[in-house]
Design a protein around this motif. Structure first.
Motif, PDB file in Angstrom:
ATOM      1  N   ILE A 161      39.787  10.022  45.619  1.00  0.00           N
ATOM      2  CA  ILE A 161      39.583  10.129  44.174  1.00  0.00           C
ATOM      3  C   ILE A 161      40.608   9.227  43.493  1.00  0.00           C
ATOM      4  N   THR A 162      40.117   8.311  42.657  1.00  0.00           N
ATOM      5  CA  THR A 162      41.025   7.407  41.951  1.00  0.00           C
ATOM      6  C   THR A 162      41.308   7.853  40.526  1.00  0.00           C
ATOM      7  N   ASP A 163      40.445   8.703  39.948  1.00  0.00           N
ATOM      8  CA  ASP A 163      40.664   9.170  38.587  1.00  0.00           C
ATOM      9  C   ASP A 163      39.848  10.423  38.319  1.00  0.00           C
ATOM     10  N   VAL A 164      40.419  11.327  37.530  1.00  0.00           N
ATOM     11  CA  VAL A 164      39.717  12.513  37.038  1.00  0.00           C
ATOM     12  C   VAL A 164      39.977  12.598  35.545  1.00  0.00           C
ATOM     13  N   SER A 165      38.918  12.747  34.758  1.00  0.00           N
ATOM     14  CA  SER A 165      39.050  12.849  33.309  1.00  0.00           C
ATOM     15  C   SER A 165      38.274  14.072  32.826  1.00  0.00           C
ATOM     16  N   VAL A 166      39.016  15.158  32.540  1.00  0.00           N
ATOM     17  CA  VAL A 166      38.408  16.376  32.008  1.00  0.00           C
ATOM     18  C   VAL A 166      38.322  16.203  30.492  1.00  0.00           C
ATOM     19  N   LYS A 167      37.136  16.352  29.937  1.00  0.00           N
ATOM     20  CA  LYS A 167      36.933  16.156  28.501  1.00  0.00           C
ATOM     21  C   LYS A 167      37.250  17.452  27.762  1.00  0.00           C
TER      22      LYS A 167
ATOM     23  N   THR B  19      39.034  24.528  32.947  1.00  0.00           N
ATOM     24  CA  THR B  19      39.153  23.665  34.118  1.00  0.00           C
ATOM     25  C   THR B  19      40.234  22.606  33.890  1.00  0.00           C
ATOM     26  N   LYS B  20      41.060  22.396  34.902  1.00  0.00           N
ATOM     27  CA  LYS B  20      42.129  21.401  34.857  1.00  0.00           C
ATOM     28  C   LYS B  20      41.841  20.286  35.857  1.00  0.00           C
ATOM     29  N   GLU B  21      42.462  19.126  35.655  1.00  0.00           N
ATOM     30  CA  GLU B  21      42.300  17.985  36.551  1.00  0.00           C
ATOM     31  C   GLU B  21      42.634  18.370  37.995  1.00  0.00           C
ATOM     32  N   GLU B  22      43.703  19.114  38.190  1.00  0.00           N
ATOM     33  CA  GLU B  22      44.122  19.508  39.540  1.00  0.00           C
ATOM     34  C   GLU B  22      43.036  20.332  40.246  1.00  0.00           C
TER      35      GLU B  22
ATOM     36  N   LEU C 273      39.794  20.137  39.872  1.00  0.00           N
ATOM     37  CA  LEU C 273      38.718  19.253  40.325  1.00  0.00           C
ATOM     38  C   LEU C 273      39.163  18.382  41.495  1.00  0.00           C
ATOM     39  N   ARG C 274      40.390  17.914  41.480  1.00  0.00           N
ATOM     40  CA  ARG C 274      40.900  17.126  42.609  1.00  0.00           C
ATOM     41  C   ARG C 274      40.847  17.948  43.895  1.00  0.00           C
ATOM     42  N   LYS C 275      41.260  19.206  43.832  1.00  0.00           N
ATOM     43  CA  LYS C 275      41.211  20.086  45.016  1.00  0.00           C
ATOM     44  C   LYS C 275      39.775  20.316  45.479  1.00  0.00           C
ATOM     45  N   GLN C 276      38.884  20.559  44.531  1.00  0.00           N
ATOM     46  CA  GLN C 276      37.500  20.885  44.855  1.00  0.00           C
ATOM     47  C   GLN C 276      36.731  19.691  45.425  1.00  0.00           C
ATOM     48  N   PHE C 277      37.064  18.476  45.008  1.00  0.00           N
ATOM     49  CA  PHE C 277      36.299  17.297  45.399  1.00  0.00           C
ATOM     50  C   PHE C 277      37.013  16.386  46.405  1.00  0.00           C
ATOM     51  N   LYS C 278      38.250  16.704  46.795  1.00  0.00           N
ATOM     52  CA  LYS C 278      39.000  15.793  47.659  1.00  0.00           C
ATOM     53  C   LYS C 278      38.381  15.624  49.042  1.00  0.00           C
ATOM     54  N   GLY C 279      37.618  16.570  49.507  1.00  0.00           N
ATOM     55  CA  GLY C 279      36.992  16.482  50.824  1.00  0.00           C
ATOM     56  C   GLY C 279      35.884  15.439  50.917  1.00  0.00           C
TER      57      GLY C 279
END
Length: 135
Positions: free
Chosen positions: A90-96, A75-78, A80-86
């Motif tokens: 989103i101000t920050d995404v941090s994939v561990k 999984t990449k930050e992009e 998650l941004r696409k999946q959750f933008k609706g």
């Protein structure tokens, strides 16, 4: 030093050894009105005890943060941004990730508003994913 001398400390007045003093044997009790907080009884509602937010939400410095688990290792930050933008801004995404770069299977997403984070949890919790486990 002769064989007849003992290395034990001398007795203090009153017949007690300083090393065996009851004041040193037991830990000190907290002072009345001290800094220890009483433990609260657990309730049926799970909340973030620091901020009284619903479970899964953390108050971030500039918004509300959710933890997303059961993510595929790639999984990449992009993604998650696409999946959750609706759900909101989103101000920050941090994939561990591990040191190797492989994902640990979880990430933190910070939304600008609490209501947006709550909508994301409601919309995505236990939602089946094409790659495997539900989020």
């Amino acid at each position: 030093m002769g064989a007849s001398q003992s290395q034990e400390p001398e007795e203090a007045p009153g017949g007690t050894s300083p090393a065996k003093s009851p004041a040193k044997a037991a830990p000190a009790a907290p002072a009345p009105g001290g800094s220890e907080k009483p433990k609260e009884a657990p309730t049926g509602n799970k909340t973030n005890s620091k901020t009284a937010l619903p479970a899964g939400l953390v108050a971030a410095g500039t918004g509300s943060q959710i933890c997303v688990r059961n993510l595929p290792k790639d999984t990449k930050e992009e993604d998650l941004r696409k999946q959750f933008k609706g759900f909101g801004k989103i101000t920050d995404v941090s994939v561990k990730t591990f040191e190797t770069g492989e994902g640990r299977g979880y990430a933190f997403i910070t939304f600008k508003k609490l209501e947006e984070a709550q909508k994301a949890i409601e919309g995505m919790h236990e939602k089946p994913q094409p790659e495997g486990k539900p989020l």
